[in-house]
Scaffold this active site. Structure first.
Site, PDB file in Angstrom:
ATOM      1  N   ASP A  48       0.719  -1.223   0.006  1.00 34.08           N
ATOM      2  CA  ASP A  48       0.054   0.052  -0.056  1.00 34.08           C
ATOM      3  C   ASP A  48       0.985   1.328   0.066  1.00 34.08           C
ATOM      4  O   ASP A  48       2.169   1.075   0.339  1.00 34.08           O
ATOM      5  CB  ASP A  48      -0.926  -0.002   1.214  1.00 34.08           C
ATOM      6  CG  ASP A  48      -2.180  -0.852   1.090  1.00 34.08           C
ATOM      7  OD1 ASP A  48      -2.388  -1.119  -0.155  1.00 34.08           O
ATOM      8  OD2 ASP A  48      -2.917  -0.937   2.166  1.00 34.08           O
ATOM      9  N   LYS A  55      -3.692   3.410  -2.722  1.00 27.93           N
ATOM     10  CA  LYS A  55      -4.592   3.995  -3.150  1.00 27.93           C
ATOM     11  C   LYS A  55      -4.544   5.425  -2.605  1.00 27.93           C
ATOM     12  O   LYS A  55      -3.852   5.512  -1.505  1.00 27.93           O
ATOM     13  CB  LYS A  55      -5.973   3.642  -2.896  1.00 27.93           C
ATOM     14  CG  LYS A  55      -6.436   2.256  -3.211  1.00 27.93           C
ATOM     15  CD  LYS A  55      -7.488   1.504  -2.467  1.00 27.93           C
ATOM     16  CE  LYS A  55      -8.183   0.131  -3.042  1.00 27.93           C
ATOM     17  NZ  LYS A  55      -7.337  -0.692  -2.121  1.00 27.93           N
TER      18      LYS A  55
END
Length: 420
Positions: free
Chosen positions: A198, A220
């Site tokens: 991530d 994200k």
């Protein structure tokens, strides 16, 4: 005997007869280690510890309650002396030498034909250390090496992959500081063949991976998801089915607004072994980086963790119930209005912590009525955690007037009395 005389090797004693002469605590430890190796153990000693007697009674080893005889060596592959009597140990060692049987003489390490190393087992790796005949030195080194393996400071990664399929570990990396990942998480990261990473979490640890470890970026940002969640799920399964050990490295905790449950379910549905390693959730740790507890005696007994995208009408609208907003910067003004509409007073303290634990950490503190304007004025941006409630008064970053006359950090058990 100099250390250069030692030729390190490992004995495979499964099913082979071995002899332990002695029945005290040292003999007990050695016998248990030999049993762990699968050896057929015979203990010869007039007196034995309760543990050795219990092992004999259960049939795990054979105890001969008598003095040692030379014939005890017949058919034996390996001998350990531990009688505590030098003359007896020396005799056993001499008899073993005459029959070309390897013998560890506990009474005289210099004269011993073999030494027993200090041993640690981590995963399927066995560490054996000799330290010039100094057992305490060997044990200290063993503990240090085992700890380094457990924490990921030394590599445990396999380079010869087993024939079975791979696995997935969903690892919570904590709020971003590399020192806040769990020991288990750090260890699994060091074993990984593939890391699915991530944007948040301990990014510095990626620099420590071996050059051939593949890092797949799936991070994200608010409103921008370049790799959809279904594709992330598929990547995890596909890589594991190739036989890889896959680590899904997440910020915070995988099961706290991290979609870890979805990933774990998808792995199991596709026959992939999955392990979940909890992390230090940013919902609690990032406020703590600014000196804000989510509960505090006399101020708050409970807290709720929600995202700024969620309805807040069900959250208790009281300053003594802490509200933690994750991913809530863009909706901060709407969230503040919603809480005020539910009855939360506009003078309720609010703290925003950006980049918790990182060098560019920043703390903004205001009230429910002022915080949206303050955040816009200073350009607050994600990643940030928003804390709403009286606990913000405890922060050393809070303005002095937040320390009301009936509350201080010295007497925190005294409830704050709000004026009407």
């Amino acid at each position: 005997m100099a250390i250069q005389d030692i030729y390190p090797t490992a004995l495979r004693l499964l099913g082979r007869p071995v002899l332990v002469v002695g029945g005290g605590p040292v003999a007990e430890r050695r016998a248990k280690g030999l049993l762990d190796a699968g050896a057929k153990v015979t203990v010869v000693a007039p007196i034995a510890t309760e543990t050795l007697q219990g092992l004999d009674a259960s049939g795990l080893l054979s105890w001969e309650a008598r003095e040692y005889r030379t014939s005890d060596l017949d058919g034996v592959w390996f001998v350990q002396t531990a009688t505590g009597t030098s003359a007896v140990d020396t005799q056993v060692a001499a008899d073993a030498e005459a029959q070309r049987i390897w013998c560890v003489n506990a009474s005289d390490h210099e004269a011993s034909a073999a030494w027993t190393p200090a041993v640690a087992v981590v995963d399927d790796v066995k560490i054996a250390i000799n330290a010039g005949g100094d057992p305490r030195r060997a044990m200290a080194l063993r503990h240090a090496v085992a700890t380094a393996l457990e924490t990921g400071d030394l590599p445990l990664r396999r380079h010869r992959k087993p024939g079975a399929g791979g696995s997935v570990a969903l690892v919570g990396g904590g709020p971003g500081d590399s020192g806040l990942i769990t020991v288990r998480g750090r260890r699994l990261l060091g074993q990984a063949d593939v890391v699915v990473a991530d944007r948040l979490g301990p990014r510095e640890l990626l620099k420590e991976l071996a050059p051939d470890v593949r890092v797949i970026e799936v991070g994200k940002t608010p409103g921008h998801h370049p790799v959809p969640q279904l594709e992330i799920n598929r990547i995890l399964v596909d890589e594991a089915l190739k036989g890889n050990r896959v680590v899904r490295l997440k910020g915070g905790d995988p099961y706290v607004l991290g979609r870890g449950g979805e990933e774990a379910e998808f792995c199991r549905q596709n026959g992939v072994e999955v392990e979940v390693v909890s992390g230090v959730t940013s919902a609690i740790s990032v406020p703590a980086a600014a000196g804000i507890p989510v509960t505090h005696r006399g101020l708050a007994k409970g807290f709720s963790v929600v995202t700024g995208h969620e309805e807040l009408s069900e959250v208790p609208a009281r300053p003594d119930h802490t509200v933690v907003l994750l991913m809530g910067v863009a909706q901060l003004r709407d969230s503040a209005a919603a809480l005020a509409g539910s009855g939360l007073p506009l003078d309720t303290p609010v703290g925003i912590v950006e980049n918790g634990y990182l060098p560019d950490q920043r703390v903004t503190i205001g009230t429910l009525g002022s915080i949206a304007d303050q955040a816009e004025a200073v350009g607050v941006a994600n990643p940030a955690v928003i804390v709403i409630g009286d606990v913000v008064r405890v922060s050393p970053f809070a303005p002095q007037h937040f320390k009301t006359a009936d509350y201080s950090t010295i007497t925190p058990n005294r409830p704050r009395v709000r004026s009407n």
